[in-house]
Design an enzyme around this catalytic site. Structure first.
Site, mmCIF file in Angstrom:
data_model
loop_
_atom_site.group_PDB
_atom_site.id
_atom_site.type_symbol
_atom_site.label_atom_id
_atom_site.label_comp_id
_atom_site.label_asym_id
_atom_site.label_seq_id
_atom_site.Cartn_x
_atom_site.Cartn_y
_atom_site.Cartn_z
ATOM 1 N N THR A 134 0.663 -1.242 -0.086
ATOM 2 C CA THR A 134 -0.106 0.131 0.063
ATOM 3 C C THR A 134 0.926 1.014 0.001
ATOM 4 O O THR A 134 1.438 2.007 0.945
ATOM 5 C CB THR A 134 -1.060 0.032 1.221
ATOM 6 O OG1 THR A 134 -1.885 -1.604 1.191
ATOM 7 C CG2 THR A 134 -2.031 1.095 1.127
ATOM 8 N N GLN A 135 0.172 1.863 -1.468
ATOM 9 C CA GLN A 135 1.292 3.255 -1.028
ATOM 10 C C GLN A 135 0.719 4.472 -0.934
ATOM 11 O O GLN A 135 0.907 5.577 -0.255
ATOM 12 C CB GLN A 135 2.174 3.075 -2.400
ATOM 13 C CG GLN A 135 2.927 2.054 -2.290
ATOM 14 C CD GLN A 135 3.992 2.514 -3.216
ATOM 15 O OE1 GLN A 135 4.044 3.515 -4.331
ATOM 16 N NE2 GLN A 135 5.108 1.592 -4.019
#
Lengths: 273, 264
Positions: free
Chosen positions: B41-42
Site C-alpha cells: 500500500t502506497q
C-alpha cells in the site's frame, strides 16, 4: 521389564480404560516433596518443602515467579517444571505486550493443561513429570489452581501436591472453612501446619527447607511490598517469624485416627492381570 | 536440503522425472524472488475524513460523518465509520475504509475469542488500544501499513479511556482528540470547550460541542458530509446513533464576491 502389557506407549488404553504412562507421570508428582496452597478473601499463598541431596548441597528451588500476579510451586521433575514455567512466563509477557494487561490466571493454567494433554495423546511423546500449584491475583480476587501432567486443572480453596500430600489435605479439609476471613499471618500459620503434616517422623520445618510464596497486600512482618501485592517468595531468615508462630505439634489436639482412604489417593495398582 | 531432484532447477530434467510424476504445485517456481511481483500500500484509496471524540461526565462521546471519498469524489454517503468493539469500547476510523473493514473483522474475531473463554475477563478500551497500536506498528514495520488514523474510546470499571493510534503506530491519549483535517480545525474548538470540564459536561452539552465542530468541519473540509453519527460509551455500554443531518446555513454566501459564477 514392563510392569504390564499396556504401559509401553501412552497412546494405548489398557483393557480397563486407563493410560498407564499418564498414571506413572502422576506418580512422579507424588515423588516430589510437598507443596501446599491456600487462599483467603485477600491473599493466596504457597508453601513448599525444599529438599537437598546432602549436607554439602543447596536446597532445590520449589517456587517460581511467573509474573507480578502469578506464582507457582512445583512437585516432580524440576527440569520439566522449568520448561513449563518458561512457557508460562512467555504467555504472560505476550499478554502484556499485546493487550497491556496481566494474563488471567485461569487461562494461563488452561494453556499448560492443554500442552500437557497433547503429550497424553500423541505417539512418541511422554507426559510431563511435574505438577504445579498456581496462585494468581486478578480483579475477581485471589485464586489457587492445581495443574497435573494428565492435562487436568482444578481450582481450589486449599490443596496440596507431592509426597505425603494427603496428610496436608486432611489438615486443610478440617480447617478450610475458616480460611476465607484469615489474615495473612493466620493463613501462613495454617499453611505451615498443613505442610508439617507431610514431614517424615524425625524431620521438622526450618528456615532452610521451607519456602513461602505470597500474593496479596503486605503482611504485618513484611516491608517493601508493592501496593498491588505482587508475588514474592519468602525464604531463610524472613520466614523465621512465621515458623515461630506455629503451635508445637505435641500441644495440638491428637489427630483424628487415620482418615478413611479416599479414591483420589489410593496407590494405583500397576498390574492389570 | 531439497532431496527431490526435480526441484533442483528449471527446466525440468527428463532424466529424473520424465513423466512429470510430481504434482504441479510441488515443482519449482521460476520466480522465487517475491520482490519482483509485490507492491505494498502506497496510498489510501477510499477514504474517510476526520473523527472527533471527547470525554464528558458519563464517559466518552465520538463523532464521524458518513462519507467515504474516492479521491475528491464523494463516492459513498452511507458509510458507518464508528464501530462497537465488545461492550465497553468504540472505534472510530479515518483513512482507508477497506483497511478499516479489515480491522473491524480482526476485532470482531478477537471479541468472539474472548467471549468463548467465558471467564468474566473481557477486553476493555485500554486492551483494544494496545492491540491496535501493536497491529499498526507491526504493519508499518513490514512497510505495509494499515492506512488509518484510529480513535479508541471507552468506559470500563468506572474509568474513561480515549486514545489515538495511526498508521505509524504513534499513540497518545487526551481528553479531546480529532483525526485528519479535524486535528487542525476541530481540535482547538474541542479543547476550548472541554478541557477542565470533563467531569461536569452533560451528555447534551457534549453532543452540542461535537455537532458544532462537525458543522465547522463541513464548512471547511471539502471531503466531509453533513450526515453524521455519534457514539456514546458510558457505564451502561456502547450506543451508536442513527445517521443525523447537520443544520447548515448558506445565507452568508450571498455576500461573497470574487469567485464563482457571478455576473458582477
Amino acid at each position: 521389564m514392563f510392569r504390564n502389557t499396556y504401559d509401553s506407549d501412552n497412546t494405548v488404553f489398557s483393557p480397563q480404560g486407563r493410560l498407564h504412562q499418564v498414571e506413572y507421570a502422576l506418580e512422579a508428582v507424588k515423588q516430589g516433596s510437598a507443596a501446599v496452597g491456600l487462599r483467603s478473601k485477600t491473599h493466596a499463598i504457597l508453601l513448599a518443602l525444599k529438599r537437598s541431596t546432602g549436607e554439602l548441597a543447596s536446597y532445590q528451588q520449589k517456587m517460581y515467579r511467573i509474573d507480578d500476579h502469578v506464582g507457582i510451586a512445583i512437585a516432580g521433575l524440576t527440569s520439566d517444571a522449568r520448561v513449563l514455567s518458561n512457557f508460562m512466563r512467555q504467555q504472560a509477557m505476550a499478554e502484556r505486550m499485546i493487550y497491556n494487561r496481566p494474563i488471567p490466571a485461569n487461562r494461563l493454567v488452561s494453556s499448560i493443561a492443554d500442552k500437557a494433554q497433547v503429550n497424553t495423546q500423541e505417539y512418541g511423546r511422554r507426559p510431563y513429570g511435574v505438577g504445579f500449584l498456581v496462585i494468581g491475583l486478578d480483579k475477581t480476587g485471589p485464586h489457587l489452581y492445581e495443574f497435573s501432567p494428565s492435562g487436568n486443572s482444578y481450582e481450589y480453596f486449599a490443596t496440596s501436591i507431592g509426597a505425603r500430600s494427603q496428610s496436608a489435605k486432611t489438615y486443610l479439609e478440617k480447617h478450610y472453612e475458616g480460611f476465607a476471613d484469615c489474615s495473612l499471618e493466620e493463613l501462613i500459620t495454617h499453611g505451615l501446619h498443613a505442610l508439617r503434616e507431610t514431614l517424615q517422623q524425625d524431620k521438622e520445618l526450618s528456615i532452610k527447607n521451607t519456602s513461602i510464596g505470597i500474593l496479596g497486600p503486605a503482611g504485618a512482618h513484611e516491608t517493601g511490598v508493592p501496593a498491588q501485592g505482587s508475588f514474592r517468595i519468602l525464604e531463610d531468615e524472613k520466614i523465621d517469624v512465621y515458623l515461630q508462630s506455629m503451635v508445637p505439634k505435641e500441644l495440638e489436639a491428637p489427630p483424628i485416627t487415620a482418615p478413611p482412604p479416599t479414591a483420589g489417593d489410593v496407590d494405583i495398582q500397576m498390574t492389570d492381570n | 536440503m531439497d532431496h527431490f531432484p526435480t526441484n533442483w532447477g528449471r527446466p525440468r530434467n527428463d532424466a529424473f522425472d520424465a513423466y512429470g510424476t510430481y504434482p504441479i504445485q510441488q515443482r519449482p517456481n521460476n520466480i522465487k524472488d517475491n520482490f519482483n511481483g509485490v507492491q505494498r500500500t502506497q496510498q489510501p484509496i477510499v477514504t474517510g475524513t476526520s473523527v472527533l471524540a471527547i470525554k464528558y461526565k458519563d464517559g466518552i462521546m465520538m463523532a464521524a460523518d458518513n462519507l467515504a471519498s474516492y479521491g475528491s469524489l464523494a463516492r459513498f454517503k452511507d458509510v458507518q465509520r464508528l464501530h462497537a468493539v465488545g461492550n465497553h469500547t468504540v472505534l472510530g476510523a479515518s483513512g482507508d475504509m477497506s483497511d478499516f473493514q479489515y480491522i473491524q473483522s480482526l476485532l470482531d474475531d478477537l471479541i468472539i475469542e474472548e467471549f468463548t473463554e467465558q471467564d468474566e475477563h473481557t477486553l476493555g478500551p485500554a486492551e483494544i488500544h494496545e492491540y491496535l497500536s501493536q497491529l499498526m506498528y507491526g504493519r508499518r514495520s513490514k512497510l505495509n501499513p494499515l492506512w488509518n488514523s484510529l480513535l479508541v474510546g471507552g468506559y470500563k470499571d468506572g474509568k474513561r479511556f480515549l486514545a489515538y493510534v495511526d498508521l505509524l503506530g504513534t499513540t497518545y491519549s487526551a481528553s479531546t482528540i480529532a483525526t485528519g483535517y479535524g486535528s487542525y480545525i476541530a481540535q482547538p474548538l474541542l479543547r476550548k470547550a472541554v478541557e477542565g470540564r470533563e467531569d461536569t459536561l452533560t451528555e447534551r452539552e457534549a453532543q452540542a460541542i461535537l455537532e458544532e465542530s462537525l458543522l465547522v468541519l463541513f464548512y471547511r473540509d471539502a471531503r466531509s458530509l453533513d450526515k453524521y453519527q455519534i457514539a456514546k460509551v458510558t457505564e451502561s455500554g456502547v450506543s451508536i446513533s442513527e445517521s443525523m443531518a447537520l443544520r447548515t446555513s448558506w445565507s452568508f454566501a450571498e455576500g461573497i464576491r470574487g469567485y464563482g459564477a457571478q455576473t458582477q
